[in-house]
Design an enzyme around this catalytic site. Structure first.
Site, short mmCIF file in Angstrom:
data_model
loop_
_atom_site.label_atom_id
_atom_site.label_comp_id
_atom_site.label_asym_id
_atom_site.label_seq_id
_atom_site.Cartn_x
_atom_site.Cartn_y
_atom_site.Cartn_z
N THR A 467 0.81 -1.21 0.00
CA THR A 467 0.00 0.00 0.00
C THR A 467 0.84 1.27 0.00
O THR A 467 0.33 2.34 -0.26
CB THR A 467 -0.89 -0.01 1.24
N ILE A 628 -3.09 13.63 -1.86
CA ILE A 628 -2.31 12.47 -2.27
C ILE A 628 -0.93 12.55 -1.60
O ILE A 628 -0.24 13.56 -1.71
CB ILE A 628 -2.17 12.44 -3.80
N LEU A 629 -0.56 11.47 -0.91
CA LEU A 629 0.73 11.50 -0.20
C LEU A 629 1.90 11.17 -1.12
O LEU A 629 3.01 11.64 -0.91
CB LEU A 629 0.70 10.50 0.97
N ASN A 630 1.66 10.30 -2.09
CA ASN A 630 2.72 9.95 -3.04
C ASN A 630 2.04 9.61 -4.35
O ASN A 630 1.34 8.60 -4.46
CB ASN A 630 3.54 8.76 -2.52
N GLU A 704 -9.36 1.09 -1.27
CA GLU A 704 -10.57 0.38 -1.69
C GLU A 704 -11.35 1.03 -2.80
O GLU A 704 -12.01 0.36 -3.59
CB GLU A 704 -11.46 0.14 -0.45
#
Lengths: 737, 160, 329
Positions: A467, A628-630, A704
């Site tokens: 993830t 968005i983190l990455n 998900e």
């Protein structure tokens, strides 16, 4: 701002993974290791009369066989989803003689080698008093029960007056949609190595929940929780089936304690079809009333699904109808039938994935009935507030998702008539559907340590099943500490780190992320405090407000040339590290906002007009999941969700023999998941606007949402290509012939 | 019954005394502790256990170790040299051709085998030629671009 | 897996001697099927005779213009071989459409002929299955059989032969060369596999003491076209739900003669002899193809869940014939 949050940096654990050095549960090696192979029931209902293991015990290298005859009592752990512990099924293994499903544990062979354990397992003779199993939910509806609640929310859900609104509606539709049992099938089968030193138990596990596993094992064996440690540095995929704790973990633990040697219990691919959960089948009847202009006034979502005799589970398909659109008059009803099958569990987007297949197919059907564009129909029923609670969205960009997706896909060029579009000799079909998943979070904690060598480490008892948690944890710490991410190491998958929730419900980033942020801030604060108290420091007696971290240095905000490295400060003060630890709880006592992620998916299929083979040609997915983190790992995860959705739409179905209750296709040759040649170009884009109220980082999860809506988008595309509406997953060619 | 088997694994000769039933996969993992090669299905249905046997990619779960006697075996541990990533490994990393990473060693070794097979020189051939390696996380598009980058660069180098 | 001992002969004679004189012995070639079956304990040899060292791994042109393929040639070497690709594209297509590249790198041509059915009741060790446990009955008949046979079935067995390669061999009228210690014999590919009848455990004409040494492909007239069409749910890495190999010899615009073999529908590659007669000296068109398809499926006896295979197979035949036709013009 350092802009490390959001940066598309390479996966932090990538090098270990591409070199084969990443250690998954079964990869750990110990001297004197014992191999454990489970013995599973081939009978689906009955009682064990006798287990004859005399032939098995004669195999050279076989040490002992654990069965209900020689297994001591286990104790149930307290069930507490998310934060404490939960078994996959209520029943504890090897405690009694009743058989509830084919594939239930009847014992474990323990042997010196894998070969002798596997040989012996097949020699164990089990004499069973068989009874006819209950296997079909539709035929056993008289036995169904109606669950009273779903995660604390009372059931059934009644909003407005469905009957009245439906009777007054201009347009009425009623259709039944069915989805089969599906299995998670992560590439890594579950494995558990237990090492017992007489006092401490260490388990090398493949789990989405190290804290939960520790608590279950400790409670079951009556060990103090601090004496049990779970290591799960790498998890070869989970998708839900490694969320709760399944019996093999208890059995390896018990065996190690009894044998006083390390024990490695390995599950085979076949075992993964019975002992670690599945997505239960659903039969969903949707009844809809609408105006001619497309406003839906009444909806009833009636789901029939199943659970086992030894576990409670509800596939909450009706949540899709409850939480997405503005349906003023709504009924969400469930009936659950107990079957002699293994216990179902969460599988990627439980509820939403199956529910949206039904709802988003139905909306497509309505769009044809009313001759309204499917996107316009969705906008007509757009919920300006959360339809169930009436709370304003903290952030909802569904309209943008639809608009951007339509543009990227070229939706305006669609001729809506079924069968009207062609590519060469093939029928071309375009379909779309909305994606949705609620925003969940749980309490989470983390620790950040600044080290004298100008690096830092981040620790949390969370998990990374691919993830990207290793990567995003260090990006968040990098942002706060102003250290480049390559100077930060993430540590997770160890229950002795600060507690974190189950990696489920798309909540890891939203739960652990803010804890990492807060812990990093605390660590930095300690560093600043140390510097300003240090006579030898440039910053002695300065105001903390005048200082900031920059590229591994502490600097004056006004004069960046005055700098000291973190390491200098630590070394001068003889500090091995400076740390900050944080525990963050979701704080919304007055529940001012509703949190939900949305998206839109578009699919293009090609159907051979004669052979009826269906091939996906391209897909577009636009998702609104907050910040968005990455971008790199996020894109991968969203694509991965969509690909699992492609599997759900076109391939996946677990088949049970209706006499024996055994899974017929319990292998990866017969249970079909997509191969590379099945997967077209997939274009994913994010709205990437921070959720202002959900947490300090503005992030909602995205594990998900990718799978939600995919099956409906594809089903709708297949209808557009062929004029044939398939309401029964998977959509296979024989249904089109 | 035990058999003496000599394998040349990643350039190193390994003399083993093995149960005839031991698969090459189990011998690599449980005896040589080369655990980079993964067991996904143990039935030749997923490709996680792919190794090169005398230079050709095979499912090590369906090869008995005794059958490999005298042969060379390349596992993921033998792909990088002197701590330097192989260009294919680097390409997987930069294209993010992995998520959980469990199928990754098999994918990379399989791709090495693929690049040495007489497939058409097209991106489509990557899709077809790599369909023996399942990935449940759905990293396929990224895996495909990672391999395509290397395939096309080899093709360019060959044609210039 | 049950314990076994392991031998590795180096000549065909040694191998034949061993198999004749060693009770419970069985040949091991690529192992991709046999090792799997041994793990499932469906096949439990006490002695494995590893024949991988035998000198049977060459593909060579024959003086008559045909080709001989050693029985230990690997599937990928066969599928990629320039001569096969050029002269027998239907065989290359069929071989490369089966299994995965890794499996094809190990699997041999002889092993492919000997491949076991995919019927899950055969593979599950415990269900009644007359193929595995003679006389015990067929669980698929009243169980799950969506992928099972529709032609040549019996009340004892409705399993299919899973090979793609064998379907092409049948359409190419390949000849299988077999040796025992005493004699050498040849058999047509179409006659190598047996229908289940009352003894589904007997799957081929090969005797336990015999070995397949070579497959001979007769030469094809220059004006021949061929193709292999396979339908499965996934694009690849799946056994055929239905497949067809078609070989058409042309005389001007007419089909001089044609051969059709089907996969995924019977316990053997199914030759459609009656339909082939319709092709003789006929002008190709959709109507002819459809009547071939109808004729080919006349004797079909589907079960409840595999009825779709009748129409699907008809479509597959039409598609294969029209594709081979297109290649002629």
């Amino acid at each position: 701002m350092n802009h490390w949050i959001g940066a598309p940096i390479d996966r932090a654990d990538g090098i270990l993974k591409v070199t084969g050095e990443a250690s998954y549960a079964a990869d750990f090696n110990f001297e004197n290791l014992i191999y454990g192979i489970p013995i599973l029931s081939t009978c689906a209902k009955g009682k064990v009369v006798k287990i004859d293991d005399s032939d098995a015990l004669k195999i050279p290298g076989v040490l002992t066989i654990l069965t209900s005859q020689n297994t001591p009592e286990f104790f149930p752990a307290k069930s507490d989803f998310g934060t404490a512990s939960q078994m996959g099924e209520i029943r504890l293994p090897l405690q009694d003689e009743t058989i509830h499903y084919a594939g239930q544990y009847l014992g474990v062979v323990l042997a010196e080698t894998l070969e002798s354990a596997e040989e012996a397992e097949k020699l164990v003779k089990v004499l069973v008093e068989e009874e006819p199993p209950i296997l079909e939910m539709e035929k056993n509806l008289s036995q169904a029960y109606s669950p009273k609640a779903f995660f604390g929310e009372p059931l059934p859900v009644i909003r407005g007056n469905f009957e009245k609104a439906f009777s007054e509606a201009e347009i009425k539709l009623e259709e039944i949609y069915t989805t089969p049992v599906e299995h998670h099938n992560p590439m890594e089968p579950h494995a558990s190595i237990a090492v017992w030193d007489g006092e401490n138990l260490t388990l090398y596990e493949s789990t989405q929940w190290v804290v939960g596993a520790r608590n279950v094992v400790a409670d079951a064996l009556k060990l103090p929780r601090e004496k049990v440690k779970i290591i799960s540095w790498f998890v070869g995929g989970g998708f839900g089936c490694k969320g709760f704790i399944w019996p093999h973990t208890l059995l390896s633990s018990l065996a190690a304690m009894q044998m006083k040697r390390p024990v490695k219990v390995l599950l085979s691919r076949r075992h993964l079809f019975t002992t670690v959960g599945h997505r239960p089948a659903t039969c969903q009847k949707l009844t809809l009333g609408a105006s001619r202009s497309g406003k839906i006034s009444a909806l009833k979502h009636h789901t029939i699904t199943h659970t086992s005799f030894v576990g409670e589970f509800l596939e909450g398909s009706g949540g899709a109808s409850q939480n997405l659109y503005d349906f003023p008059n709504l009924q969400v009803i469930y009936q659950v039938v107990r079957l002699n099958k293994g216990t179902p569990t969460f599988m990627r987007a439980p509820g939403e994935s199956t529910g949206l297949f039904a709802l988003e197919s139905l909306l497509d059907e309505l769009s044809y009935k009313l001759k309204i564009d499917p996107i316009e129909l969705r906008l007509k029923n757009y919920a300006e507030r959360h339809p169930e609670t009436g709370l304003p969205w903290s952030s909802s960009n569904l309209k943008e998702c639809l608009q951007i997706g339509a543009e990227k896909f070229g939706w305006k060029n669609r001729n809506p008539d079924p069968g009207s579009m062609k590519q060469g000799n093939l029928s071309l079909g375009w379909g779309m559907a909305v994606s949705m998943f609620p925003g969940f979070r749980s309490p989470g904690s983390a620790r950040v340590k600044i080290l004298p060598d100008n690096t830092a480490r981040v620790e949390s008892a969370t998990q990374d099943m691919g993830t990207g948690t290793y990567t995003t944890m260090k990006q968040i710490a990098a942002e706060i500490l102003s250290l480049p991410p390559e100077k930060i190491n993430s540590f997770l998958g160890d229950s002795s780190y600060p507690a974190a929730p189950i990696s489920g419900g798309s909540m890891t980033s939203a739960s652990v992320g803010p804890a990492v942020e807060a812990a990093a801030k605390k660590a930095l604060q300690h560093l600043i405090d140390t510097a300003i108290k240090d006579k030898a420091s440039l910053f002695y007696r300065c105001s903390p407000d005048d200082l900031q971290a920059k590229n591994g240095n502490l600097i004056f905000k006004t004069d960046p040339s005055k700098a000291e490295t973190f390491g200098e400060i630590l070394l001068r003060n003889n500090l091995p590290f400076l740390e900050g630890e944080a525990f963050i709880k979701p704080d919304q006592p007055d529940k001012k906002y509703a949190f939900q992620s949305h998206g839109a998916q578009f699919a293009e299929v090609l159907v051979d007009p004669y052979l009826k083979t269906i091939r996906l040609n391209r897909m577009v997915g636009i998702f609104d999941v907050g910040k968005i983190l990455n971008l790199k790992t996020a894109r991968s995860q969203a694509i991965g969700g969509m690909i699992m959705g492609i599997g759900m739409a076109l391939y996946e179905k677990t088949v049970y023999d209706l006499t024996t209750g055994r899974v017929v296709n319990d292998n990866l040759s017969d249970y079909l998941i997509p191969v590379m040649a099945d997967i077209p170009s997939i274009d994913v884009e994010f709205i990437d606007k921070p959720d202002p109220y959900f947490n300090s980082l503005g992030v909602r999860g995205l594990g998900e949402i990718g799978i939600t809506g995919t099956a409906a988008a594809i089903a709708n595309a297949v209808y557009h290509a062929t004029g044939i509406r398939i309401r029964d997953l998977p959509i296979t060619l024989e249904k089109l012939l | 019954m035990k058999y003496s088997v000599t394998l040349r694994v990643n350039g190193k000769e390994q003399k083993l005394n093995l149960d005839a039933r031991a698969t090459l996969l189990n011998a690599l993992r449980e005896i040589l502790h080369l655990t980079g090669t993964k067991k996904g299905c143990d039935q030749g249905q997923c490709g996680s256990c792919t190794v090169l046997l005398n230079g050709k990619r095979v499912n090590s779960c369906l090869v008995l170790a005794v059958m490999a006697d005298g042969k060379t075996v390349t596992t993921i541990e033998g792909v990088s040299s002197n701590g330097e990533l192989h260009p294919l490994q680097q390409s997987f990393l930069s294209h993010d051709g992995l998520q959980c990473g469990y199928c990754t060693p098999g994918q990379i070794v399989s791709a090495l085998g693929f690049l040495n097979e007489p497939w058409d020189k097209t991106p489509e051939a990557v899709q077809i030629g790599m369909s023996g390696n399942l990935c449940r996380c759905g990293a396929y598009p990224n895996i495909a671009s990672a391999i395509e980058e290397i395939r096309s660069s080899i093709q360019e180098a060959a044609s210039s | 897996m049950k314990p076994f001992t392991y031998q590795r002969p180096f000549t065909v004679q040694e191998a034949l001697h061993s198999i004749r004189n060693t009770p419970g012995s069985i040949f091991l070639a690529g192992g991709t099927n046999l090792v799997d079956m041994m793990k499932l304990e469906v096949i439990n040899p006490s002695v494995l005779i590893d024949i991988n060292q035998l000198p049977l791994n060459k593909i060579e042109p024959l003086p008559n213009g045909g080709i001989q393929i050693g029985s230990l040639v690997r599937n990928s070497d066969l599928g990629f071989h320039p001569l096969i690709r050029k002269n027998y594209p239907v065989l290359s297509q069929a071989v490369l459409s089966g299994a995965s590249p890794q499996l094809r790198n190990m699997a041999t041509v002889g092993g492919n002929l000997m491949q076991k059915t995919r019927c899950s009741y055969y593979r599950d060790e415990i269900s009644p299955c007359s193929k595995r446990n003679p006389g015990s009955g067929c669980s698929a008949l009243k169980g799950y059989h969506a992928e099972h046979a529709i032609l040549g079935t019996s009340s004892s067995c409705i399993a299919t032969h899973p090979s793609d390669m064998c379907v092409a061999l049948s359409a190419l009228e390949a000849i299988i060369h077999i040796e025992s210690e005493k004699e050498k014999r040849k058999i047509a590919a179409s006659e190598f596999h047996l229908l289940p009848g009352n003894s589904p455990e007997k799957e081929t004409v090969l005797e336990p003491y015999e070995i397949i040494v070579m497959i001979e492909l007769p030469p094809l007239p220059p004006n021949t076209t061929s193709c292999y069409i396979k339908v499965s749910h996934r694009a690849l890495y799946e056994f055929a739900l239905s497949s067809a190999a078609v070989v058409l010899e042309w005389e001007g615009e007419k089909i001089k003669q044609g051969r059709i073999a089907l996969g995924g529908v019977a316990a053997k590659p199914w030759r459609c002899f009656q339909a082939e007669r319709l092709l003789e000296n006929s002008l190709p068109d959709e109507k002819l193809f459809r009547s071939c398809a109808e004729t080919a499926l006349q004797g079909a006896e589907p079960q409840k869940e595999n009825q779709y295979k009748v129409e699907l197979t008809k479509q597959v035949i039409c598609k294969a014939l029209s594709t081979a036709f297109k290649r002629s013009v």
